[in-house]
Design a protein around this motif. Structure first.
Motif, PDB file in Angstrom:
ATOM      1  N   ARG A  80       0.831  -1.202   0.000  1.00 16.23           N
ATOM      2  CA  ARG A  80       0.000   0.000   0.000  1.00 16.23           C
ATOM      3  C   ARG A  80       0.868   1.254   0.000  1.00 16.23           C
ATOM      4  O   ARG A  80       2.026   1.228   0.381  1.00 16.23           O
ATOM      5  N   GLU A  81       0.240   2.346  -0.434  1.00  9.42           N
ATOM      6  CA  GLU A  81       0.851   3.681  -0.407  1.00  9.42           C
ATOM      7  C   GLU A  81       2.194   3.667  -1.120  1.00  9.42           C
ATOM      8  O   GLU A  81       2.248   3.410  -2.314  1.00  9.42           O
ATOM      9  N   THR A  82       3.304   3.920  -0.425  1.00 12.38           N
ATOM     10  CA  THR A  82       4.603   3.993  -1.104  1.00 12.38           C
ATOM     11  C   THR A  82       5.197   2.625  -1.395  1.00 12.38           C
ATOM     12  O   THR A  82       6.225   2.528  -2.072  1.00 12.38           O
ATOM     13  N   GLN A  83       4.575   1.559  -0.901  1.00 16.07           N
ATOM     14  CA  GLN A  83       5.088   0.206  -1.120  1.00 16.07           C
ATOM     15  C   GLN A  83       4.733  -0.251  -2.532  1.00 16.07           C
ATOM     16  O   GLN A  83       3.565  -0.407  -2.863  1.00 16.07           O
ATOM     17  N   LEU A  84       5.737  -0.483  -3.344  1.00 17.15           N
ATOM     18  CA  LEU A  84       5.484  -0.890  -4.724  1.00 17.15           C
ATOM     19  C   LEU A  84       5.198  -2.378  -4.831  1.00 17.15           C
ATOM     20  O   LEU A  84       4.450  -2.806  -5.696  1.00 17.15           O
ATOM     21  N   ALA A  85       5.790  -3.167  -3.935  1.00 15.04           N
ATOM     22  CA  ALA A  85       5.580  -4.611  -4.004  1.00 15.04           C
ATOM     23  C   ALA A  85       5.798  -5.258  -2.647  1.00 15.04           C
ATOM     24  O   ALA A  85       6.510  -4.734  -1.789  1.00 15.04           O
ATOM     25  N   THR A  86       5.171  -6.406  -2.470  1.00 10.39           N
ATOM     26  CA  THR A  86       5.403  -7.307  -1.338  1.00 10.39           C
ATOM     27  C   THR A  86       6.239  -8.470  -1.844  1.00 10.39           C
ATOM     28  O   THR A  86       5.902  -9.069  -2.870  1.00 10.39           O
ATOM     29  N   TYR A  87       7.341  -8.782  -1.135  1.00  7.49           N
ATOM     30  CA  TYR A  87       8.127  -9.927  -1.595  1.00  7.49           C
ATOM     31  C   TYR A  87       8.805 -10.640  -0.442  1.00  7.49           C
ATOM     32  O   TYR A  87       8.900 -10.123   0.679  1.00  7.49           O
ATOM     33  N   LEU A  88       9.288 -11.841  -0.738  1.00  9.48           N
ATOM     34  CA  LEU A  88       9.953 -12.703   0.235  1.00  9.48           C
ATOM     35  C   LEU A  88      11.439 -12.365   0.270  1.00  9.48           C
ATOM     36  O   LEU A  88      12.216 -12.851  -0.550  1.00  9.48           O
ATOM     37  N   ASN A  89      11.815 -11.534   1.214  1.00  4.94           N
ATOM     38  CA  ASN A  89      13.230 -11.188   1.359  1.00  4.94           C
ATOM     39  C   ASN A  89      13.988 -12.340   2.008  1.00  4.94           C
ATOM     40  O   ASN A  89      13.427 -13.151   2.763  1.00  4.94           O
ATOM     41  N   ARG A  90      15.269 -12.421   1.694  1.00  6.61           N
ATOM     42  CA  ARG A  90      16.166 -13.409   2.290  1.00  6.61           C
ATOM     43  C   ARG A  90      17.505 -12.732   2.595  1.00  6.61           C
ATOM     44  O   ARG A  90      17.673 -11.545   2.350  1.00  6.61           O
ATOM     45  N   LYS A  91      18.438 -13.513   3.094  1.00  8.83           N
ATOM     46  CA  LYS A  91      19.766 -12.975   3.388  1.00  8.83           C
ATOM     47  C   LYS A  91      20.465 -12.551   2.106  1.00  8.83           C
ATOM     48  O   LYS A  91      21.229 -11.590   2.091  1.00  8.83           O
ATOM     49  N   ASN A  92      20.193 -13.281   1.015  1.00  9.40           N
ATOM     50  CA  ASN A  92      20.738 -12.884  -0.287  1.00  9.40           C
ATOM     51  C   ASN A  92      19.603 -12.315  -1.125  1.00  9.40           C
ATOM     52  O   ASN A  92      18.741 -11.619  -0.600  1.00  9.40           O
ATOM     53  N   TYR A  93      19.564 -12.584  -2.421  1.00 11.63           N
ATOM     54  CA  TYR A  93      18.513 -12.038  -3.275  1.00 11.63           C
ATOM     55  C   TYR A  93      17.153 -12.649  -2.897  1.00 11.63           C
ATOM     56  O   TYR A  93      17.077 -13.726  -2.298  1.00 11.63           O
ATOM     57  N   PRO A  94      16.058 -12.001  -3.269  1.00 12.09           N
ATOM     58  CA  PRO A  94      14.724 -12.444  -2.850  1.00 12.09           C
ATOM     59  C   PRO A  94      14.318 -13.793  -3.441  1.00 12.09           C
ATOM     60  O   PRO A  94      14.856 -14.248  -4.451  1.00 12.09           O
ATOM     61  N   GLU A  95      13.361 -14.421  -2.793  1.00 15.88           N
ATOM     62  CA  GLU A  95      12.624 -15.561  -3.339  1.00 15.88           C
ATOM     63  C   GLU A  95      11.400 -14.992  -4.034  1.00 15.88           C
ATOM     64  O   GLU A  95      10.531 -14.407  -3.391  1.00 15.88           O
ATOM     65  N   CYS A  96      11.344 -15.113  -5.334  1.00 17.84           N
ATOM     66  CA  CYS A  96      10.271 -14.468  -6.094  1.00 17.84           C
ATOM     67  C   CYS A  96       9.184 -15.444  -6.531  1.00 17.84           C
ATOM     68  O   CYS A  96       8.518 -15.242  -7.544  1.00 17.84           O
ATOM     69  N   GLY A  97       8.970 -16.499  -5.744  1.00 14.18           N
ATOM     70  CA  GLY A  97       7.858 -17.391  -6.014  1.00 14.18           C
ATOM     71  C   GLY A  97       6.517 -16.728  -5.755  1.00 14.18           C
ATOM     72  O   GLY A  97       5.489 -17.149  -6.295  1.00 14.18           O
ATOM     73  N   TRP A  98       6.532 -15.693  -4.916  1.00 10.75           N
ATOM     74  CA  TRP A  98       5.360 -14.856  -4.649  1.00 10.75           C
ATOM     75  C   TRP A  98       5.833 -13.405  -4.650  1.00 10.75           C
ATOM     76  O   TRP A  98       6.758 -13.039  -3.930  1.00 10.75           O
ATOM     77  N   VAL A  99       5.208 -12.589  -5.471  1.00 10.69           N
ATOM     78  CA  VAL A  99       5.428 -11.142  -5.429  1.00 10.69           C
ATOM     79  C   VAL A  99       4.073 -10.478  -5.638  1.00 10.69           C
ATOM     80  O   VAL A  99       3.374 -10.776  -6.607  1.00 10.69           O
ATOM     81  N   GLY A 100       3.703  -9.596  -4.707  1.00 12.77           N
ATOM     82  CA  GLY A 100       2.455  -8.851  -4.854  1.00 12.77           C
ATOM     83  C   GLY A 100       2.752  -7.425  -5.282  1.00 12.77           C
ATOM     84  O   GLY A 100       3.476  -6.709  -4.593  1.00 12.77           O
ATOM     85  N   TYR A 101       2.221  -7.005  -6.421  1.00 14.17           N
ATOM     86  CA  TYR A 101       2.499  -5.675  -6.968  1.00 14.17           C
ATOM     87  C   TYR A 101       1.357  -4.706  -6.674  1.00 14.17           C
ATOM     88  O   TYR A 101       0.176  -5.060  -6.834  1.00 14.17           O
ATOM     89  N   ASN A 102       1.704  -3.502  -6.269  1.00 13.85           N
ATOM     90  CA  ASN A 102       0.747  -2.432  -6.009  1.00 13.85           C
ATOM     91  C   ASN A 102       0.455  -1.719  -7.327  1.00 13.85           C
ATOM     92  O   ASN A 102       1.242  -0.895  -7.792  1.00 13.85           O
ATOM     93  N   LEU A 103      -0.683  -2.035  -7.919  1.00 10.25           N
ATOM     94  CA  LEU A 103      -1.015  -1.479  -9.231  1.00 10.25           C
ATOM     95  C   LEU A 103      -1.392  -0.009  -9.171  1.00 10.25           C
ATOM     96  O   LEU A 103      -1.509   0.646 -10.216  1.00 10.25           O
ATOM     97  N   ASN A 104      -1.582   0.527  -7.976  1.00  3.23           N
ATOM     98  CA  ASN A 104      -1.900   1.947  -7.811  1.00  3.23           C
ATOM     99  C   ASN A 104      -0.658   2.805  -7.560  1.00  3.23           C
ATOM    100  O   ASN A 104      -0.772   4.030  -7.425  1.00  3.23           O
ATOM    101  N   HIS A 105       0.507   2.173  -7.482  1.00  2.00           N
ATOM    102  CA  HIS A 105       1.729   2.925  -7.188  1.00  2.00           C
ATOM    103  C   HIS A 105       2.098   3.814  -8.376  1.00  2.00           C
ATOM    104  O   HIS A 105       2.005   3.403  -9.535  1.00  2.00           O
TER     105      HIS A 105
END
Length: 262
Positions: free
Chosen positions: A137-162
């Motif tokens: 929401r708001e300034t958040q462009l996406a929800t994602y699974l962060n990890r110690k290294n690069y993200p796990e992108c099996g799930w990414v939720g995009y804010n279409l109103n951003h």
């Protein structure tokens, strides 16, 4: 929601993804499938199947331009001649161009677009309140699974109103179409996604909603909130039909997890 698969993937895991989605997700959530050379048998009012060859011209352009380039086909630029998915851009751009096309198709129609890998099973009914909770929401462009290294992108939720969602999609496309991906440390979609996230954060264009674990590099998907409803069958787990007990770092109470193998 959006996903993609080819013929073999559809038979091995895509059908399970579709059927469990149709059975356990809210009926007002639409699933868009970019199907590669496969006739999808499932039908439903909230299921849209697109021929990815017909609707993804940027993917075809990318394949025409880099289809014979070894460093776009999984051969390491380190010079050891070994294959590694870290540089298999031809494989992973199916996902990239499906995501950017879906962003443009659904912007103005929906508030959130969720990418879900097609090797994911929904094991328990997903409540709308859960999807709302994870929505950026708001300034958040996406929800994602962060990890110690690069993200796990099996799930990414995009804010279409951003306000910069189109800019994100443009950058995702152009890093590959321009050949810039050949100059980056790794060229799979998760690493390129991470680069764009870091750039947009540094430029003050967007923030992001993390649902993973910054201390781990393992199977973060099922150890996040998502594990209460979903199982991501990464790698050899596809043949097993379920993630394994050793993958779990948190205690799960759902019945799906009671019969996991070691």
């Amino acid at each position: 929601m959006v996903t993609t698969f080819h013929e073999a993937g559809y038979r091995e895991y895509g059908k399970k993804c579709l059927n469990t989605f149709l059975e356990k997700w809210p009926e007002d959530v639409e699933l868009i499938v970019y199907a590669e050379d496969v006739d999808v048998e499932e039908t439903a009012p909230n299921l849209t199947v697109l021929d990815h060859t017909a609707v993804l011209p940027k993917l075809i352009e990318f394949r025409n331009r880099f289809g014979s380039h070894p460093f776009a086909n999984g051969f390491s630029p380190l010079g050891d001649g070994k294959f590694d998915f870290l540089w298999d851009a031809i494989r992973f751009t199916n996902k990239v161009f499906a995501v950017t096309d879906a962003i443009r198709r659904t912007k103005g129609v929906a508030d959130q677009l969720i990418w879900l890998d097609a090797d994911t099973i929904t094991h328990s009914p997903v409540p709308s309140s859960f999807l709302d909770k994870l929505a950026p929401r708001e300034t958040q462009l996406a929800t994602y699974l962060n990890r110690k290294n690069y993200p796990e992108c099996g799930w990414v939720g995009y804010n279409l109103n951003h306000e910069f969602i189109d800019e994100f999609a443009r950058r995702f496309d152009e890093i590959y179409l321009s050949g810039e991906f050949l100059e980056i440390q790794e060229s799979h979609d998760s690493y390129i996604f991470w680069k764009i996230v870091q750039d947009m954060e540094r430029e003050g264009l967007a923030t992001f909603y993390f649902i993973g674990d910054s201390t781990t590099v393992g199977h973060v998907f099922i150890n996040s909130e998502l594990g209460a409803y979903l199982d991501h069958l990464k790698g050899p787990r596809k043949a097993m039909g379920q993630s394994q007990a050793r993958d779990l770092k948190v205690k799960r109470k759902e019945s799906w997890w009671k019969n996991t193998g070691s």
